[in-house]
Scaffold this motif. Structure first.
Motif, PDB file in Angstrom:
ATOM      1  N   VAL A  30      -4.184   4.982  -9.874  1.00 10.69           N
ATOM      2  CA  VAL A  30      -3.867   6.554  -9.487  1.00 10.69           C
ATOM      3  C   VAL A  30      -2.524   6.537  -8.955  1.00 10.69           C
ATOM      4  N   ALA A  31      -2.561   5.683  -7.598  1.00  5.70           N
ATOM      5  CA  ALA A  31      -1.335   5.800  -6.761  1.00  5.70           C
ATOM      6  C   ALA A  31      -0.075   5.135  -7.487  1.00  5.70           C
ATOM      7  N   PRO A  48      -3.061  -9.278   1.271  1.00  7.83           N
ATOM      8  CA  PRO A  48      -2.314  -8.450   0.686  1.00  7.83           C
ATOM      9  C   PRO A  48      -0.756  -8.783   0.722  1.00  7.83           C
ATOM     10  N   LEU A  49      -0.419  -9.842   1.553  1.00 12.44           N
ATOM     11  CA  LEU A  49       1.063 -10.139   1.284  1.00 12.44           C
ATOM     12  C   LEU A  49       0.996 -11.000   0.194  1.00 12.44           C
ATOM     13  N   PHE A  50       0.024 -11.907  -0.002  1.00 15.46           N
ATOM     14  CA  PHE A  50       0.041 -13.111  -0.994  1.00 15.46           C
ATOM     15  C   PHE A  50       0.444 -12.252  -2.401  1.00 15.46           C
ATOM     16  N   ALA A  51      -0.450 -11.221  -2.503  1.00 16.41           N
ATOM     17  CA  ALA A  51      -0.307 -10.402  -3.892  1.00 16.41           C
ATOM     18  C   ALA A  51       0.914  -9.831  -3.919  1.00 16.41           C
ATOM     19  N   LEU A  70      10.018  -3.591  -3.188  1.00 18.83           N
ATOM     20  CA  LEU A  70       9.012  -3.717  -3.852  1.00 18.83           C
ATOM     21  C   LEU A  70       7.792  -2.993  -3.255  1.00 18.83           C
ATOM     22  N   ALA A  71       7.219  -2.018  -4.333  1.00 17.02           N
ATOM     23  CA  ALA A  71       5.960  -1.239  -3.712  1.00 17.02           C
ATOM     24  C   ALA A  71       4.830  -1.672  -4.103  1.00 17.02           C
ATOM     25  N   THR A  72       3.805  -1.926  -3.683  1.00 16.69           N
ATOM     26  CA  THR A  72       2.512  -2.308  -4.185  1.00 16.69           C
ATOM     27  C   THR A  72       1.230  -1.446  -3.838  1.00 16.69           C
ATOM     28  N   GLY A  97       0.781  -1.246   0.113  1.00 14.75           N
ATOM     29  CA  GLY A  97      -0.047  -0.018   0.086  1.00 14.75           C
ATOM     30  C   GLY A  97       0.871   1.225   0.023  1.00 14.75           C
ATOM     31  N   THR A  98       1.761   1.494  -0.980  1.00 20.00           N
ATOM     32  CA  THR A  98       2.640   2.463  -0.919  1.00 20.00           C
ATOM     33  C   THR A  98       2.033   3.956  -1.197  1.00 20.00           C
ATOM     34  N   GLY A  99       0.802   4.106  -1.763  1.00 18.52           N
ATOM     35  CA  GLY A  99       0.268   5.135  -1.996  1.00 18.52           C
ATOM     36  C   GLY A  99       0.632   6.233  -3.135  1.00 18.52           C
TER      37      GLY A  99
END
Length: 586
Positions: free
Chosen positions: A189-190, A235-238, A182-184, A148-150
């Motif tokens: 948009v984010a 979210p971690l799996f993703a 790694l940023a997800t 959730g890097t935003g």
């Protein structure tokens, strides 16, 4: 990048908790913020500040109750301030901060990164690392994940600066490979905005921003909460699924293992959605009635159905309940971590409230592979402060008297060392003196050591074993006589000799010393501290470490009669000495 520290530089400190019963550390981050100096250096901030001051003056003329400087702050001002501080302190550019999305406060985010650095550095000594039965130095993959890097990608950007640079590198971090991140995010948009910020800093070779599927909020939730939703992946799996296809992170694969396709990471971090409903995220603040910070739905709200069986005692109905906000989001990561376990060293998260921390700690007590082991859990209270002012016309708002507070949590599936600092027991009996009739200090020390061994190994219902050796205590580098006591069944355990797990409270990740370890340092006092004639004062100082509630209960039982038995001053010894015609000392 700034080349050296200045008087206006940030400061970070880690301090022990005020309560001796709490393992929660306090991480304090102070960021000087002189509006006047920022305005001189950054024209965009000068314009934003002027607009802010004009709005405040207008409110004063209208006798509006909401006339404080903070009440007039807009996204435009926040974005300009964030850009200025990031460039001034860390040499970072942040061109993209779109309106309607969360604009990150720099002190809060920097505090998390600074704590994470300390966590990894301390882990080099506090997590067990063995190769072929021999203890070796902790090695790092130099890879991390931000879930959730935003729009800002502020965490991975800060992780490339001096704020974090020494982590995993010891005193000469330049000999180690650079960290990669790694940023997800689930918001297109984010993702686009974050990539623009990464590119502006020419960090594409170190930070990879990727879109992931929304496993929770993309589902339709009925108001009666009766819908059945898939909760197999969170979210971690993703993030890990993206990592295994990304060449930037393939270098850490281990062939032949069931998880070989997934890279290894040193940490996962996240700033989760704090709210569980849209109403909670949009209602004015309870205290000053100010509007909430601008943010999108996905940034502020998380709703995830989870099984009661995951975090509630056995015997529950097992039906599906709704749990949201930061607790729900971290619970989903916690559930994913059961699959990945040792593919990530530390799983961490920022939290909004102390109640969220308490709820997640309760879950960690029941999490397979952790089971509440204190050595595998870290908690932190984040205190950040911006000393704000323009230094010119008197306009000033400083929150130095009431620093903003957030919380953090981390857990690992790695085994902690027995004498892990967060497991130190600082409450209750810590030291005591024993008066011994002896001709010299050596004889007095031997006498007290003998009494300690006899006392420990004669306690009924536990089964203890002692080791008499010279050790260095935490308070001094000088070697002292030490009696170390552990449960007898753990006395011979080592990497080459497996743990004997035969108790309901045992688990595979206990340290080799077992549920607890106690060091009793024995030192004959001299000089002004000694008594007169042939009576010598001997000090016994205790250093105790408990990894579980069971270990703490055993330590309390051991200390219960310790002073009276070792000093021979309790009722049992007084009666025995009276019977034998021996006069008691002291």
């Amino acid at each position: 990048m700034p080349s050296s520290r200045s008087p206006d530089d940030y400061t970070h400190s880690m301090t022990s908790p005020s309560s001796t019963s709490s393992p929660t550390m306090v991480s304090t981050f102070i960021l000087p913020c002189n509006f006047h100096e920022l305005a001189k250096r950054y024209p965009h901030f000068q314009r934003a500040l002027r607009e802010l001051q004009q709005r405040q003056q207008s409110k004063k003329q209208d006798d509006d109750e909401s006339k404080s400087l903070a009440a007039q702050i807009t996204h435009r001002f926040n974005a300009s301030l964030t850009r200025s501080l990031l460039h001034q302190q860390f040499g970072l550019e942040m061109p993209s901060l779109p309106a309607g999305r969360l604009c990150p406060p720099v002190p809060n985010r920097a505090n998390y990164v600074a704590w994470l650095r300390e966590l990894l550095l301390r882990s080099e000594k506090e997590l067990c690392c063995f190769s072929g039965g021999v203890e070796v130095e902790k090695t790092w993959q130099h890879q991390g994940i931000d879930i959730g890097t935003g729009v800002s990608a502020i965490y991975p950007l800060l992780l490339t600066t001096r704020l974090f640079a020494a982590s995993g590198g010891g005193s000469n971090s330049q000999t180690y490979p650079p960290w990669r991140f790694l940023a997800t995010d689930i918001d297109p948009v984010a993702v686009q905005s974050a990539r623009e910020n990464v590119e502006a800093n020419r960090l594409e070779d170190r930070i990879c921003v990727v879109p992931v599927e929304n496993e929770a909020n993309s589902n339709t939730l009925r108001s009666d909460a009766t819908s059945t939703l898939s909760t197999s992946k969170g979210p971690l799996f993703a993030a890990m699924d993206e990592a295994k296809h990304n060449p930037m992170f393939q270098r850490s694969r281990i062939n032949g293992a069931s998880l070989a396709a997934y890279p290894q990471f040193d940490f996962v971090m996240t700033n989760p959605p704090f709210y569980s409903t849209t109403k909670e995220a949009t209602d004015p603040r309870a205290g000053d009635k100010r509007s909430r910070t601008d943010m999108s739905f996905n940034e502020g709200v998380y709703i995830q159905p989870i099984s009661n069986a995951f975090d509630i005692d056995e015997g529950s109905s097992g039906k599906c309940d709704l749990q949201g906000g930061d607790v729900g989001f971290v619970t989903a990561i916690m559930k994913d971590s059961q699959f990945f376990r040792h593919r990530v060293t530390w799983y961490t998260s920022l939290l909004a409230k102390r109640s969220s921390l308490d709820a997640l700690l309760q879950q960690l007590h029941n999490l397979d592979g952790v089971w509440g082991n204190r050595g595998q859990i870290r908690t932190v209270e984040f205190r950040q402060r911006s000393d704000i002012g323009d230094g010119n016309d008197g306009t000033r708002e400083s929150d130095s008297s009431s620093p903003r507070v957030r919380w953090g949590i981390g857990w690992t599936y790695e085994r902690a060392v027995g004498r892990c600092s967060v497991c130190r027991v600082l409450s209750g009996l810590q030291s005591f003196n024993v008066l011994v009739e002896a001709v010299d200090a050596t004889f007095a020390t031997e006498e007290v050591v003998s009494r300690l061994v006899v006392y420990f190994e004669s306690i009924r219902g536990i089964g203890l074993k002692c080791t008499d050796q010279a050790r260095r205590s935490n308070s001094t580098s000088k070697l002292k006589r030490c009696v170390t006591v552990v449960e007898e069944r753990f006395h011979s355990c080592s990497p080459s000799s497996p743990l004997l797990l035969n108790h309901d409270r045992d688990n595979i990740n206990l340290p080799y010393e077992g549920h607890f370890v106690m060091d009793g340092f024995v030192h004959a006092m001299d000089g002004d501290y000694a008594t007169e004639s042939d009576v010598i004062k001997v000090q016994v100082s205790l250093e105790m470490y408990s990894h579980t509630r069971h270990g703490r209960a055993l330590l309390d039982k051991i200390r219960g009669q310790m002073v009276g038995e070792i000093g021979r001053t309790n009722r049992r010894w007084r009666r025995l000495m009276k019977k034998n015609g021996i006069e008691t000392t002291g």
